[in-house]
Design an enzyme around this catalytic site. Structure first.
Site, short mmCIF file in Angstrom:
data_model
loop_
_atom_site.label_atom_id
_atom_site.label_comp_id
_atom_site.label_asym_id
_atom_site.label_seq_id
_atom_site.Cartn_x
_atom_site.Cartn_y
_atom_site.Cartn_z
N ILE A 88 1.80 -6.68 11.03
CA ILE A 88 1.99 -5.76 9.90
C ILE A 88 1.06 -4.56 10.05
CG2 ILE A 88 1.85 -5.56 7.36
CD1 ILE A 88 4.12 -7.39 8.37
N ASN A 102 2.10 -14.96 4.59
CA ASN A 102 2.84 -15.42 5.76
C ASN A 102 2.83 -16.95 5.79
OD1 ASN A 102 4.06 -15.32 8.43
ND2 ASN A 102 2.04 -15.82 9.26
N HIS A 104 2.84 -20.05 8.59
CA HIS A 104 2.67 -20.34 10.01
C HIS A 104 2.91 -21.83 10.22
CE1 HIS A 104 1.38 -19.44 14.05
NE2 HIS A 104 0.73 -20.59 14.04
N SER A 136 0.66 -23.67 7.32
CA SER A 136 -0.38 -22.88 6.68
C SER A 136 0.27 -21.67 6.03
CB SER A 136 -1.42 -22.39 7.70
OG SER A 136 -1.98 -23.47 8.39
N ASP A 145 -2.39 -14.13 11.91
CA ASP A 145 -2.70 -15.50 11.45
C ASP A 145 -4.16 -15.72 11.07
OD1 ASP A 145 -0.02 -16.14 12.04
OD2 ASP A 145 -0.53 -16.56 14.12
#
Ligand code: GAR
Length: 187
Positions: A88, A102, A104, A136, A145
């Site tokens: 992003i 997000n 993951h 996650s 991440d």
């Protein structure tokens, strides 16, 4: 009614699950799904479900402030990355501070970072004979991440599990928890 915008690059099964979850209630609605891949299956889902869908290329995404303006025009209360694979851009992060999350498919900080997505993650879990994996959900910052973790859930991995078996277990966790976590953040 809170407004959720989803970014997805692939199949979009999480996007559809989130859409269906909120369609049943009155907390939030998925107002648009955006993709960076013209052939992504998520576009077929949008067509079938009547969700406004937008495609953008790399230049539109990273090259100008235009993208930020387009997203602002959608007035999102939360931007959800559901299988979205590009980093992003900082102007978007700054414009929506703590409003981009997000999911993951692993227990971060394990198996995160550039190039770690989908089955590549599950393959690594299998190769390392990890006894567990999970999901996650985290805020998005300028590094892949690495934003603050909001929620994690675990599942067992058996030595007999194939990569596809692991993927199925992880997807189940995603379907169960992702909409609820979004709802919690919005209420
Ligand atoms: C999901 O498992 C999600 O966690 C993962 O991609 C899959 C998308 O599936 N995301 C990443 O790997 C991000 N690094 P879907 O398109 O069917 O929702």
């Amino acid at each position: 009614m809170k407004r959720v915008v989803i970014l997805a690059s692939g199949s979009g099964s999480n996007a559809e699950n989130i859409f269906s979850y909120f369609k049943r209630g009155s907390t939030a609605e998925v107002v648009a799904i955006l993709t960076n891949k013209k052939t992504a299956k998520v576009l077929e889902r949008c067509e079938r479900l009547g969700i406004p869908a937008y495609y953008f290329n790399r230049e539109a995404f990273s090259g100008s402030d235009n993208f930020v303006e387009v997203i602002k025009g959608l007035k999102p209360d939360l931007i959800v990355l559901a299988g979205f694979l590009w980093k992003i851009p900082i102007p978007l992060i700054n414009a929506f501070s703590n409003k981009i999350i997000n999911i993951h498919p692993a227990l971060l900080p394990k198996y995160g970072g550039k190039g770690m997505y989908g089955n590549k993650v599950h393959q690594a879990v299998k190769e390392n004979s990890d006894p567990e994996t999970g999901i996650s959900i985290h805020y998005v910052n300028e590094n892949y991440d690495e934003g603050a973790i909001i929620f994690q859930a675990k599942t067992r991995v058996e030595s007999s599990d194939s990569v596809d078996d692991i993927a199925k277990k992880v997807h189940q966790l995603e379907y169960e928890h992702f909409p609820k976590v979004i709802e919690k953040l919005l209420t």
